[in-house]
Structure formats: C-alpha cells, structure tokens
Design an enzyme around this catalytic site. Sequence first.
Site, short mmCIF file in Angstrom:
data_model
loop_
_atom_site.label_atom_id
_atom_site.label_comp_id
_atom_site.label_asym_id
_atom_site.label_seq_id
_atom_site.Cartn_x
_atom_site.Cartn_y
_atom_site.Cartn_z
N CYS A 75 0.83 -1.11 -0.20
CA CYS A 75 -0.40 -0.25 0.15
C CYS A 75 0.98 1.59 -0.17
CB CYS A 75 -1.06 -0.23 1.59
SG CYS A 75 -0.27 0.89 2.80
N GLU A 76 0.70 2.48 -0.68
CA GLU A 76 2.01 3.58 -0.49
C GLU A 76 1.48 3.75 0.21
OE1 GLU A 76 0.00 5.09 -4.45
OE2 GLU A 76 -1.65 6.25 -3.72
N HIS A 77 0.08 4.27 0.97
CA HIS A 77 0.05 5.18 2.27
C HIS A 77 1.11 4.31 3.17
CE1 HIS A 77 -4.39 5.53 0.46
NE2 HIS A 77 -3.87 6.87 0.70
N HIS A 78 1.81 3.21 3.79
CA HIS A 78 1.99 3.06 5.00
C HIS A 78 3.58 2.52 4.44
CE1 HIS A 78 -2.53 2.84 6.05
NE2 HIS A 78 -1.52 3.86 7.73
N GLN A 116 -5.45 -0.57 -3.53
CA GLN A 116 -5.85 -1.70 -4.01
C GLN A 116 -7.33 -1.57 -5.19
OE1 GLN A 116 -7.75 -4.77 -0.45
NE2 GLN A 116 -9.43 -4.97 -3.13
N HIS A 144 -5.23 -6.00 3.93
CA HIS A 144 -3.78 -5.11 3.75
C HIS A 144 -3.60 -5.33 5.72
CE1 HIS A 144 -5.46 -2.62 0.50
NE2 HIS A 144 -5.92 -3.74 0.92
N CYS A 146 -1.86 -3.15 7.25
CA CYS A 146 -1.97 -1.63 7.46
C CYS A 146 -2.85 -1.94 8.11
CB CYS A 146 -1.54 -0.35 6.82
SG CYS A 146 -3.37 -0.59 5.78
ZN ZN Z 1 -1.79 1.04 4.00
#
Ligand code: ZN
Length: 187
Positions: A75-78, A116, A144, A146
């Site tokens: 995931c690009e956020h975490h 996703q 995920h 995260c």
């Molecule tokens: Zn994430």
Amino acid sequence: MPLNIEPLVETILKEIGEDPSREGLKRTPVRVARALEELTAGYKADIDAIFNGAFFTVPYREMVVVKDIAFHSMCEHHMLPFTGKAHVAYIPDHTIVGLSKIPRLVDAFARRLQLQERLTIQIAETLERKLKPKGVGVIIEARHMCMTMRGAKNETSLAVTSSLLGCFGSDPKVRQEFLALAGPGGH
Ligand code: ZN
C-alpha cells in the site's frame, strides 16, 4: 541494485532503537534493499512486452474468466503489504489473449506502491485498451497489513474492489454471471 537504500535502512534501524551493527542486523539493509527492488519491480515492467505476440483472433464469444490470481502488493500509504486474489474476466470481440498473460499483468501492476482501487482499475483498463473486448470485469479481494497489524487491528477484514467496463457494467445478466463465477462467496 538500489544501493542508496541501504544507508537509509540503517538509519531506520537506529531510529527505532536497534543496533544495526549486531550480528542479525548486519546484512539487513542489503536484504531490505533487495526485497524492495523485487517488490517494486512492476515500475520497470513493460506492459506491451507482456502481451507481445499473444493475441489471437477466434470466434469465441463467451466470458473468459481467470480467477484466484494470487498477488502481493504494497500500500502506498504505509508501504506495508497487501495480498489477496484477483478475478479477471472479459467477453472477447474477436480478440483473445493467452490466458497466462493475465496473471502476469496483475503481477506487473501489483509490484508497485499501490491502492487496491487503482490496481483494480489499471488491470481492467489495460485489458480494455489491448483487447477492445465487449466488456471487462475485475474483482480484487485483499487483506492489508496496515489494517491487520496496526491501527484498528482488524485481523479478518477483507477489502473488495471491482471494476466493470463495457457490458459488465451495462448488462445486468453479464454482471450477474461474472459475480456468480468470481464474486466473493461465489467460488
Ligand atoms: Zn495502508
């Protein structure tokens, strides 16, 4: 080999309170750099080359479904993994593609920093562009890290996304057939 990543990993190890010089961690920066290179290899993937020479003209007009395609992404956020299965279908309009190309396409888009939702759309739109089919359907179900390891710590929740193009979006019968074959709980 992304050598520049190694000193950064060493810094992270120090910042979290570790001793990067202890035996078990000595080669960790190089291992992390290599792992990251592998997990983000999709940035270098040549989508055209994946399909190269694998188009065939046939009178087949029914739905083609490739389901349970296992994938691993981040995931690009975490920058934490999310993994799951993709179910991909299309109804050809004269052109079909070699079945083995579809998991390779999923892999090429998964091995990047992703959302996703975007992964789902990229797979669907690429097939639409390349095959000019009557329609395309993509469903992705994933867990995920995260979500399961941090924050809400919801260990079992499954995120489901879909992209339905052409007749998959406009024809309820097609959508129904696809969901029955590939939808969550439908297999
Ligand atoms: Zn994430």
